[in-house]
Design an enzyme around this catalytic site. Structure first.
Site, PDB file in Angstrom:
ATOM      1  N   LYS A 119       0.845  -1.199   0.000  1.00  0.00           N
ATOM      2  CA  LYS A 119       0.000   0.000   0.000  1.00  0.00           C
ATOM      3  C   LYS A 119       0.879   1.248   0.000  1.00  0.00           C
ATOM      4  O   LYS A 119       2.079   1.182   0.265  1.00  0.00           O
ATOM      5  CB  LYS A 119      -0.923   0.001   1.217  1.00  0.00           C
ATOM      6  CG  LYS A 119      -0.219   0.049   2.567  1.00  0.00           C
ATOM      7  CD  LYS A 119      -1.227   0.024   3.698  1.00  0.00           C
ATOM      8  CE  LYS A 119      -0.513   0.072   5.056  1.00  0.00           C
ATOM      9  NZ  LYS A 119      -1.477   0.136   6.173  1.00  0.00           N
ATOM     10  N   ARG A 166      -9.720   1.159  15.140  1.00  0.00           N
ATOM     11  CA  ARG A 166      -9.785   1.914  13.888  1.00  0.00           C
ATOM     12  C   ARG A 166     -10.931   1.364  13.052  1.00  0.00           C
ATOM     13  O   ARG A 166     -11.967   2.001  12.918  1.00  0.00           O
ATOM     14  CB  ARG A 166      -8.439   1.818  13.155  1.00  0.00           C
ATOM     15  CG  ARG A 166      -8.339   2.688  11.922  1.00  0.00           C
ATOM     16  CD  ARG A 166      -6.918   2.744  11.403  1.00  0.00           C
ATOM     17  NE  ARG A 166      -6.394   1.442  11.012  1.00  0.00           N
ATOM     18  CZ  ARG A 166      -5.128   1.227  10.661  1.00  0.00           C
ATOM     19  NH1 ARG A 166      -4.253   2.220  10.681  1.00  0.00           N
ATOM     20  NH2 ARG A 166      -4.721   0.020  10.307  1.00  0.00           N
ATOM     21  N   HIS A 216      -5.229  -6.016  13.426  1.00  0.00           N
ATOM     22  CA  HIS A 216      -4.071  -5.143  13.255  1.00  0.00           C
ATOM     23  C   HIS A 216      -3.517  -4.793  14.628  1.00  0.00           C
ATOM     24  O   HIS A 216      -4.255  -4.324  15.498  1.00  0.00           O
ATOM     25  CB  HIS A 216      -4.484  -3.869  12.514  1.00  0.00           C
ATOM     26  CG  HIS A 216      -3.352  -3.183  11.826  1.00  0.00           C
ATOM     27  ND1 HIS A 216      -3.218  -3.145  10.463  1.00  0.00           N
ATOM     28  CD2 HIS A 216      -2.281  -2.519  12.320  1.00  0.00           C
ATOM     29  CE1 HIS A 216      -2.123  -2.482  10.141  1.00  0.00           C
ATOM     30  NE2 HIS A 216      -1.535  -2.087  11.255  1.00  0.00           N
ATOM     31  N   ARG A 235       2.044 -11.020   7.254  1.00  0.00           N
ATOM     32  CA  ARG A 235       2.022  -9.715   6.583  1.00  0.00           C
ATOM     33  C   ARG A 235       3.372  -9.032   6.758  1.00  0.00           C
ATOM     34  O   ARG A 235       3.853  -8.846   7.875  1.00  0.00           O
ATOM     35  CB  ARG A 235       0.917  -8.822   7.162  1.00  0.00           C
ATOM     36  CG  ARG A 235      -0.476  -9.286   6.868  1.00  0.00           C
ATOM     37  CD  ARG A 235      -1.484  -8.148   6.927  1.00  0.00           C
ATOM     38  NE  ARG A 235      -1.451  -7.369   8.137  1.00  0.00           N
ATOM     39  CZ  ARG A 235      -2.252  -7.564   9.191  1.00  0.00           C
ATOM     40  NH1 ARG A 235      -3.139  -8.549   9.179  1.00  0.00           N
ATOM     41  NH2 ARG A 235      -2.173  -6.792  10.248  1.00  0.00           N
ATOM     42  N   TYR A 257      13.163  32.010   2.278  1.00  0.00           N
ATOM     43  CA  TYR A 257      11.966  32.677   2.791  1.00  0.00           C
ATOM     44  C   TYR A 257      12.088  32.972   4.282  1.00  0.00           C
ATOM     45  O   TYR A 257      12.638  32.178   5.056  1.00  0.00           O
ATOM     46  CB  TYR A 257      10.729  31.800   2.554  1.00  0.00           C
ATOM     47  CG  TYR A 257      10.339  31.660   1.101  1.00  0.00           C
ATOM     48  CD1 TYR A 257      10.114  32.780   0.304  1.00  0.00           C
ATOM     49  CD2 TYR A 257      10.189  30.406   0.524  1.00  0.00           C
ATOM     50  CE1 TYR A 257       9.752  32.652  -1.028  1.00  0.00           C
ATOM     51  CE2 TYR A 257       9.824  30.260  -0.805  1.00  0.00           C
ATOM     52  CZ  TYR A 257       9.605  31.396  -1.577  1.00  0.00           C
ATOM     53  OH  TYR A 257       9.251  31.262  -2.902  1.00  0.00           O
ATOM     54  N   CYS A 267      12.023  25.355   0.517  1.00  0.00           N
ATOM     55  CA  CYS A 267      11.037  25.894  -0.426  1.00  0.00           C
ATOM     56  C   CYS A 267      10.237  24.745  -1.046  1.00  0.00           C
ATOM     57  O   CYS A 267      10.533  23.574  -0.835  1.00  0.00           O
ATOM     58  CB  CYS A 267      11.736  26.682  -1.525  1.00  0.00           C
ATOM     59  SG  CYS A 267      12.889  27.939  -0.945  1.00  0.00           S
ATOM     60  N   MET A 268       9.243  25.085  -1.847  1.00  0.00           N
ATOM     61  CA  MET A 268       8.444  24.052  -2.493  1.00  0.00           C
ATOM     62  C   MET A 268       9.296  23.168  -3.399  1.00  0.00           C
ATOM     63  O   MET A 268       9.121  21.946  -3.432  1.00  0.00           O
ATOM     64  CB  MET A 268       7.309  24.681  -3.303  1.00  0.00           C
ATOM     65  CG  MET A 268       6.400  23.657  -3.970  1.00  0.00           C
ATOM     66  SD  MET A 268       5.067  24.400  -4.931  1.00  0.00           S
ATOM     67  CE  MET A 268       4.049  25.079  -3.626  1.00  0.00           C
ATOM     68  N   ASP A 269      10.233  23.767  -4.127  1.00  0.00           N
ATOM     69  CA  ASP A 269      10.998  23.035  -5.136  1.00  0.00           C
ATOM     70  C   ASP A 269      12.499  23.005  -4.875  1.00  0.00           C
ATOM     71  O   ASP A 269      13.229  22.339  -5.617  1.00  0.00           O
ATOM     72  CB  ASP A 269      10.764  23.657  -6.515  1.00  0.00           C
ATOM     73  CG  ASP A 269       9.286  23.810  -6.826  1.00  0.00           C
ATOM     74  OD1 ASP A 269       8.579  22.787  -6.815  1.00  0.00           O
ATOM     75  OD2 ASP A 269       8.841  24.949  -7.057  1.00  0.00           O
TER      76      ASP A 269
END
Length: 385
Positions: free
Chosen positions: A39, A135, A164, A221, A265, A311-313
């Site tokens: 997953k 859960r 689980h 698992r 920033y 930063c983002m990038d």
């Protein structure tokens, strides 16, 4: 193979994936079937390629969180059994059946509605029972009603029962033993109510799979350990797990800045003296959290501190010398393990690889040969006219 056009990438060594599972099977799981949990894109490693590698050595059962993840495997010719852990909508049951997927039944209310409304082909199912995580899961007080509904309705074929664990077994295993005892109580009662013994019984996480398990547990698992990441540092294995993932970027700018220069920033870093600062082509949109400012990278022959706000990038690195633009920068790899990267990001190792964005291309190697490249950003959405 798909192309990519940026200076950041992930390398996955599939031979390490294969070797990890082979060694785990040899030392711990002989005679038991393995359910490989892939997953969340196999915890960021690439579900399709990891599943294909494991199918090549006989692993024939996979676990995913959603129908979408299961269909990704089917569309890429994964033929093995696939269990969907998450709740499946009633409107998707026929889709699950057509694709030979195994669903999870997690509540009596869902099952009541399903037996009333679903009229499609038979759906394979595992019962998810509640033993202490709170859960999803069927309560013991509802088990008799659930089994009764399944006995009376041939549209659902009960193939397994599972739960689980709330945590990996540790020095204090009180809650682990509580959950295991609860699970075996569920199993005994369920088998007394069903028309035939339930074929598959599973509850382990990666750490618990290394323990001496009750004989009733016949399906193991395995999750992050597949990819060479150990769930707890104090686990001593008779062999070395081999990490399969490395994360690299490159220096795209290198500059010598005078004292008092403010970086990034909010001006969160200021040079104390004349300093070499490198800009690296990776940012928080790729999964590098802003909290990594206490972290490090490895370049050529030395470690270097990340400085300033991510930063983002892009992010910034304080360099010890004037490296050339284009120099490779290691975030995860031979010199920085996943656990170290996770600590630098102030998170845990499961999160550290899951958070690596799918906009980072993945390069897959087998026996040191590049066999595939995936790039989620280059997808053909419609047929050409």
């Amino acid at each position: 193979m798909t192309s990519f056009y940026r200076d950041t990438w992930i390398e996955i060594k599939l031979d390490h994936v294969i070797e990890n599972v082979a060694n785990l099977t040899k030392h711990y799981y002989q005679g038991k079937r393995i359910l490989a949990v892939v997953k969340a894109n196999s915890y960021g490693h690439g579900a399709v390629m990891v599943a294909k590698a494991l199918e090549s050595i006989g692993v024939d059962f996979f676990g995913v969180a959603t129908i979408d993840e299961a269909l990704e495997l089917r569309l890429n010719r994964i033929k093995s059994d696939i269990l969907v852990f998450g709740l499946v909508r009633l409107t998707d049951l026929e889709l699950a059946s057509r694709n030979n997927l195994i669903i999870s039944i997690t509540s009596v209310s869902w099952l009541k509605e399903a037996v009333q409304k679903y009229v499609g082909p038979t759906v394979l199912a595992h019962l998810k029972v509640e033993t202490g995580l709170h859960r999803l899961g069927i309560r013991l007080s509802d088990l008799k009603e659930v089994i009764g509904l399944l006995n009376e309705n041939a549209r659902f074929s009960l193939e397994g029962i599972y739960s689980h664990l709330a945590s990996a077994p540790s020095d204090d295993e009180t809650y682990y033993h509580f959950q295991m005892t609860s699970f075996l109580t569920f199993l005994k009662k369920a088998n007394s109510l069903t028309q035939h013994p339930i074929p598959y019984v599973h509850i382990t996480n990666s750490a618990a799979s290394l323990k001496q398990l009750p004989k009733e547990i016949n399906l193991i698992r395995l999750g992050l350990m597949i990819n060479g990441v150990i769930p707890r540092k104090d686990l001593n294995l008779p062999f070395e797990l081999k990490p399969s993932l490395s994360l690299y970027s490159t220096l795209v700018d290198v500059k010598l800045l005078p004292p008092g220069s403010k970086i990034g920033y909010n001006c969160e870093y200021e040079t104390k003296s004349e300093e070499w600062i490198g800009t690296v082509a990776i940012g928080y949109a790729d999964g590098i959290l802003p909290t990594i400012t206490r972290g490090k990278v490895f370049i050529e022959d030395d470690y270097h501190k990340i400085v300033g706000r991510v930063c983002m990038d892009y992010c910034f690195v304080k360099l010890s010398k004037a490296y050339s633009v284009g120099t490779k920068v290691e975030f995860i790899g031979p010199h920085i393990m996943v656990d170290e990267f996770a600590e630098d990001n102030q998170t845990h190792n499961y999160h550290a690889t899951c958070m690596l964005s799918d906009r980072i291309p993945r390069l897959y190697y087998l026996n040191n040969q590049l066999i595939n490249t995936t790039n989620a950003r280059i997808i053909k959405y419609s047929k050409e006219e």
